[in-house]
Design a protein around this motif. Structure first.
Motif, PDB file in Angstrom:
ATOM      1  N   ALA A 170       0.849  -1.194   0.000  1.00 26.21           N
ATOM      2  CA  ALA A 170       0.000   0.000   0.000  1.00 26.21           C
ATOM      3  C   ALA A 170       0.883   1.243   0.000  1.00 26.21           C
ATOM      4  CB  ALA A 170      -0.911   0.017   1.223  1.00 26.21           C
ATOM      5  N   THR A 171       0.309   2.337  -0.454  1.00 21.40           N
ATOM      6  CA  THR A 171       0.934   3.642  -0.290  1.00 21.40           C
ATOM      7  C   THR A 171      -0.149   4.680  -0.139  1.00 21.40           C
ATOM      8  OG1 THR A 171       2.647   5.137  -1.140  1.00 21.40           O
ATOM      9  CG2 THR A 171       1.073   4.313  -2.734  1.00 21.40           C
ATOM     10  N   SER A 172       0.173   5.780   0.548  1.00 21.94           N
ATOM     11  CA  SER A 172      -0.791   6.873   0.698  1.00 21.94           C
ATOM     12  C   SER A 172      -0.202   8.143   0.104  1.00 21.94           C
ATOM     13  CB  SER A 172      -1.182   7.072   2.162  1.00 21.94           C
ATOM     14  OG  SER A 172      -0.062   7.143   3.013  1.00 21.94           O
ATOM     15  N   GLY A 173      -1.018   8.835  -0.715  1.00 24.87           N
ATOM     16  CA  GLY A 173      -0.541   9.934  -1.519  1.00 24.87           C
ATOM     17  C   GLY A 173      -0.888  11.308  -0.977  1.00 24.87           C
ATOM     18  N   MET A 174       0.056  12.238  -1.182  1.00 27.62           N
ATOM     19  CA  MET A 174      -0.098  13.630  -0.772  1.00 27.62           C
ATOM     20  C   MET A 174      -0.465  14.436  -2.018  1.00 27.62           C
ATOM     21  SD  MET A 174       3.258  13.714   1.714  1.00 27.62           S
ATOM     22  CE  MET A 174       2.737  15.047   2.793  1.00 27.62           C
ATOM     23  N   VAL A 175      -1.748  14.701  -2.176  1.00 32.32           N
ATOM     24  CA  VAL A 175      -2.257  15.201  -3.450  1.00 32.32           C
ATOM     25  C   VAL A 175      -2.019  16.686  -3.674  1.00 32.32           C
ATOM     26  CG1 VAL A 175      -4.015  13.403  -3.498  1.00 32.32           C
ATOM     27  CG2 VAL A 175      -4.572  15.625  -2.485  1.00 32.32           C
ATOM     28  N   ARG A 176      -1.482  17.375  -2.668  1.00 34.92           N
ATOM     29  CA  ARG A 176      -1.179  18.796  -2.826  1.00 34.92           C
ATOM     30  C   ARG A 176       0.324  19.051  -2.923  1.00 34.92           C
ATOM     31  NH1 ARG A 176      -5.277  22.245  -0.953  1.00 34.92           N
ATOM     32  NH2 ARG A 176      -3.939  23.902  -1.743  1.00 34.92           N
ATOM     33  N   ARG A 177       1.116  18.003  -3.102  1.00 40.48           N
ATOM     34  CA  ARG A 177       2.563  18.153  -3.203  1.00 40.48           C
ATOM     35  C   ARG A 177       3.005  18.075  -4.670  1.00 40.48           C
ATOM     36  NH1 ARG A 177       5.257  18.326   1.911  1.00 40.48           N
ATOM     37  NH2 ARG A 177       3.575  18.411   3.457  1.00 40.48           N
ATOM     38  N   GLU A 178       4.246  18.539  -4.907  1.00 39.13           N
ATOM     39  CA  GLU A 178       4.726  18.776  -6.261  1.00 39.13           C
ATOM     40  C   GLU A 178       4.816  17.506  -7.123  1.00 39.13           C
ATOM     41  OE1 GLU A 178       7.651  19.952  -3.567  1.00 39.13           O
ATOM     42  OE2 GLU A 178       5.576  20.486  -3.106  1.00 39.13           O
ATOM     43  N   ALA A 179       5.151  16.372  -6.518  1.00 35.27           N
ATOM     44  CA  ALA A 179       5.393  15.162  -7.301  1.00 35.27           C
ATOM     45  C   ALA A 179       4.161  14.261  -7.408  1.00 35.27           C
ATOM     46  CB  ALA A 179       6.565  14.374  -6.698  1.00 35.27           C
ATOM     47  N   TRP A 180       3.018  14.712  -6.911  1.00 31.56           N
ATOM     48  CA  TRP A 180       1.837  13.858  -6.895  1.00 31.56           C
ATOM     49  C   TRP A 180       1.345  13.495  -8.291  1.00 31.56           C
ATOM     50  CZ3 TRP A 180      -1.156  10.282  -5.232  1.00 31.56           C
ATOM     51  CH2 TRP A 180      -2.464  10.160  -5.710  1.00 31.56           C
ATOM     52  N   LEU A 181       1.094  14.466  -9.140  1.00 30.89           N
ATOM     53  CA  LEU A 181       0.470  14.183 -10.427  1.00 30.89           C
ATOM     54  C   LEU A 181       1.335  13.280 -11.290  1.00 30.89           C
ATOM     55  CD1 LEU A 181      -1.207  17.597 -11.321  1.00 30.89           C
ATOM     56  CD2 LEU A 181      -2.323  15.465 -10.619  1.00 30.89           C
ATOM     57  N   ALA A 182       2.638  13.554 -11.337  1.00 35.48           N
ATOM     58  CA  ALA A 182       3.529  12.694 -12.114  1.00 35.48           C
ATOM     59  C   ALA A 182       3.545  11.280 -11.539  1.00 35.48           C
ATOM     60  CB  ALA A 182       4.937  13.277 -12.135  1.00 35.48           C
ATOM     61  N   GLY A 183       3.571  11.172 -10.220  1.00 30.85           N
ATOM     62  CA  GLY A 183       3.575   9.857  -9.587  1.00 30.85           C
ATOM     63  C   GLY A 183       2.270   9.116  -9.772  1.00 30.85           C
ATOM     64  N   ALA A 184       1.149   9.842  -9.709  1.00 31.18           N
ATOM     65  CA  ALA A 184      -0.161   9.201  -9.820  1.00 31.18           C
ATOM     66  C   ALA A 184      -0.343   8.534 -11.178  1.00 31.18           C
ATOM     67  CB  ALA A 184      -1.263  10.227  -9.578  1.00 31.18           C
ATOM     68  N   ARG A 185       0.242   9.105 -12.225  1.00 26.42           N
ATOM     69  CA  ARG A 185       0.125   8.492 -13.550  1.00 26.42           C
ATOM     70  C   ARG A 185       0.713   7.079 -13.563  1.00 26.42           C
ATOM     71  NH1 ARG A 185       0.990  13.929 -15.325  1.00 26.42           N
ATOM     72  NH2 ARG A 185       3.257  13.668 -15.412  1.00 26.42           N
ATOM     73  N   MET A 186       1.755   6.869 -12.769  1.00 20.01           N
ATOM     74  CA  MET A 186       2.348   5.536 -12.682  1.00 20.01           C
ATOM     75  C   MET A 186       1.645   4.677 -11.635  1.00 20.01           C
ATOM     76  SD  MET A 186       6.389   6.586 -13.068  1.00 20.01           S
ATOM     77  CE  MET A 186       6.271   8.017 -11.980  1.00 20.01           C
TER      78      MET A 186
ATOM     79  N   ARG B 237      -1.470   4.623 -10.767  1.00 20.86           N
ATOM     80  CA  ARG B 237      -2.769   4.070 -11.177  1.00 20.86           C
ATOM     81  C   ARG B 237      -2.626   2.877 -12.105  1.00 20.86           C
ATOM     82  NH1 ARG B 237      -4.116   9.573 -14.204  1.00 20.86           N
ATOM     83  NH2 ARG B 237      -3.174   9.195 -16.247  1.00 20.86           N
ATOM     84  N   GLN B 238      -1.410   2.588 -12.557  1.00 23.24           N
ATOM     85  CA  GLN B 238      -1.193   1.403 -13.386  1.00 23.24           C
ATOM     86  C   GLN B 238      -1.106   0.124 -12.550  1.00 23.24           C
ATOM     87  OE1 GLN B 238       2.120   2.031 -16.096  1.00 23.24           O
ATOM     88  NE2 GLN B 238       1.534   4.155 -16.428  1.00 23.24           N
ATOM     89  N   LEU B 239      -0.928   0.272 -11.231  1.00 18.75           N
ATOM     90  CA  LEU B 239      -0.882  -0.908 -10.369  1.00 18.75           C
ATOM     91  C   LEU B 239      -2.288  -1.476 -10.199  1.00 18.75           C
ATOM     92  CD1 LEU B 239       1.570   0.311  -7.577  1.00 18.75           C
ATOM     93  CD2 LEU B 239       2.102  -0.936  -9.677  1.00 18.75           C
ATOM     94  N   GLU B 240      -2.389  -2.785 -10.152  1.00 17.38           N
ATOM     95  CA  GLU B 240      -3.683  -3.448 -10.029  1.00 17.38           C
ATOM     96  C   GLU B 240      -4.301  -3.167  -8.649  1.00 17.38           C
ATOM     97  OE1 GLU B 240      -6.998  -5.156 -10.116  1.00 17.38           O
ATOM     98  OE2 GLU B 240      -5.805  -5.158 -11.970  1.00 17.38           O
ATOM     99  N   PRO B 241      -5.474  -2.515  -8.587  1.00 19.01           N
ATOM    100  CA  PRO B 241      -6.060  -2.150  -7.281  1.00 19.01           C
ATOM    101  C   PRO B 241      -6.317  -3.339  -6.365  1.00 19.01           C
ATOM    102  CG  PRO B 241      -7.152  -0.951  -9.062  1.00 19.01           C
ATOM    103  CD  PRO B 241      -6.264  -1.972  -9.714  1.00 19.01           C
ATOM    104  N   SER B 242      -6.588  -4.508  -6.927  1.00 22.28           N
ATOM    105  CA  SER B 242      -6.839  -5.669  -6.074  1.00 22.28           C
ATOM    106  C   SER B 242      -5.568  -6.210  -5.431  1.00 22.28           C
ATOM    107  CB  SER B 242      -7.510  -6.783  -6.888  1.00 22.28           C
ATOM    108  OG  SER B 242      -6.640  -7.252  -7.906  1.00 22.28           O
ATOM    109  N   GLU B 243      -4.411  -5.780  -5.944  1.00 19.20           N
ATOM    110  CA  GLU B 243      -3.128  -6.255  -5.422  1.00 19.20           C
ATOM    111  C   GLU B 243      -2.386  -5.202  -4.614  1.00 19.20           C
ATOM    112  OE1 GLU B 243      -2.100  -9.351  -5.701  1.00 19.20           O
ATOM    113  OE2 GLU B 243      -3.902  -9.879  -6.834  1.00 19.20           O
ATOM    114  N   PHE B 244      -2.870  -3.952  -4.676  1.00 19.60           N
ATOM    115  CA  PHE B 244      -2.127  -2.866  -4.035  1.00 19.60           C
ATOM    116  C   PHE B 244      -3.100  -1.751  -3.665  1.00 19.60           C
ATOM    117  CE2 PHE B 244       0.689   0.836  -3.829  1.00 19.60           C
ATOM    118  CZ  PHE B 244       1.801   0.317  -3.178  1.00 19.60           C
ATOM    119  N   ASP B 245      -3.098  -1.353  -2.398  1.00 21.51           N
ATOM    120  CA  ASP B 245      -3.979  -0.283  -1.924  1.00 21.51           C
ATOM    121  C   ASP B 245      -3.322   1.081  -2.128  1.00 21.51           C
ATOM    122  OD1 ASP B 245      -6.069  -1.859  -1.108  1.00 21.51           O
ATOM    123  OD2 ASP B 245      -5.590  -1.789   1.038  1.00 21.51           O
ATOM    124  N   ALA B 246      -4.009   1.966  -2.832  1.00 18.06           N
ATOM    125  CA  ALA B 246      -3.565   3.352  -2.974  1.00 18.06           C
ATOM    126  C   ALA B 246      -4.539   4.232  -2.203  1.00 18.06           C
ATOM    127  CB  ALA B 246      -3.520   3.767  -4.437  1.00 18.06           C
ATOM    128  N   GLY B 247      -4.018   4.979  -1.234  1.00 16.02           N
ATOM    129  CA  GLY B 247      -4.888   5.766  -0.367  1.00 16.02           C
ATOM    130  C   GLY B 247      -4.519   7.233  -0.337  1.00 16.02           C
TER     131      GLY B 247
END
Length: 278
Positions: A36-52, A54-64
């Motif tokens: 799992a990982t939890s994201g800081m959506v107001r930080r500088e590297a969020w959008l670039a990181g989120a593009r990668m 979201r490619q992880l399979e949600p049933s195998e990895f929790d994104a919060g």
């Protein structure tokens, strides 16, 4: 009789804070070292990181969502101290409409970037459990996700030995029990206990020892938080600890660590899977 298998969620905090953190988290996820990982959506590297991410399979990895209420005044600047937010929330003098709007905005930013709801919510510096914050957070979760709410991270200490025990207990005292009770009343699931609390000190050997102890103490439903990074970020007071955590996690083999300690096997899994009815 063999002891039953345990399932543990290892969650990397602070995704989106820096490119180095994003790189470490994605690498560890690909190697099956975290779940799992939890994201800081107001930080500088969020959008670039989120593009990668979201490619992880949600049933195998929790994104919060890593609720972030102590952001720097400007990109790359230092985070403000936590004392002011603690004082305003505990005295309930914090500006509630602004706080509510901030919480709502962070959920929206997560959904916009990931194309789905967060699997869970926790807080940067554990702010999600503070008075006022917890009420507004639970209210927003119930409003947005009435039929399938994300789980919330519980801060109940999972390891009560050693020099870091006091820090773990102080974190929980800041509102953990109240948040868990509030979530239960609204039908929102929570994790079990929290492992991974320490003072960000020591060398790589001491951190590897901590990991073995946390694994040994874990139960199904617990969360072991971590803060890995593949690079230093200017002004980060925990930069060295992040590098050590990344190195230690890369070498982590939970089954082997537990066999060495004489315990039952631990399998890494997203907590969402553990919370689903059998």
């Amino acid at each position: 009789m063999a002891e039953p298998r345990r399932y543990l969620c290892i969650c990397a905090d602070d995704f989106g804070m820096s490119a180095g953190i994003n790189s470490a988290v994605l690498d560890l996820a690909a190697k099956g070292k975290i779940s799992a990982t939890s994201g800081m959506v107001r930080r500088e590297a969020w959008l670039a990181g989120a593009r990668m991410l979201r490619q992880l399979e949600p049933s195998e990895f929790d994104a919060g969502l890593h609720l972030d209420l102590t952001r720097p005044a400007h990109a790359g600047g230092p985070e403000p101290g936590l004392a002011g937010l603690i004082a305003r929330t505990w005295t309930r003098t914090v500006f509630s409409p602004g706080l509510e709007a901030d919480i709502r905005d962070q959920f929206t930013r997560f959904e916009d970037a990931m194309g789905r709801a967060p699997a869970f919510v926790d807080g940067h510096r554990h702010v999600h459990q503070f008075p006022v914050v917890r009420e507004l957070l639970v209210q927003e979760i119930a409003r947005r996700y009435p039929s399938s709410p994300p789980w919330i991270r519980n801060t109940a200490p999972g390891f009560r030995q050693g020099p870091d025990r006091l820090k773990a207990e102080i974190i929980h005292v800041l509102g953990g029990a109240r948040l868990a009770a509030l979530a239960e009343r609204r039908g929102i699931p929570t994790s079990g206990r929290l492992l991974g609390v320490y003072g960000f000190s020591g060398d790589i050997n001491s951190h590897e020892q901590r990991l073995r102890e946390w694994l040994s103490a874990s139960r199904t439903g617990d969360v072991l938080m971590c803060h890995p990074s593949a690079g230093l970020m200017p002004g980060d007071p925990h930069g060295g600890a992040r590098l050590r955590e990344y190195t230690a996690l890369l070498a982590l083999e939970p089954a082997q660590a537990l066999r060495d300690a004489g315990g039952s096997e631990v399998t890494l899994a997203p907590l969402t899977r553990c919370l689903q009815p059998a």
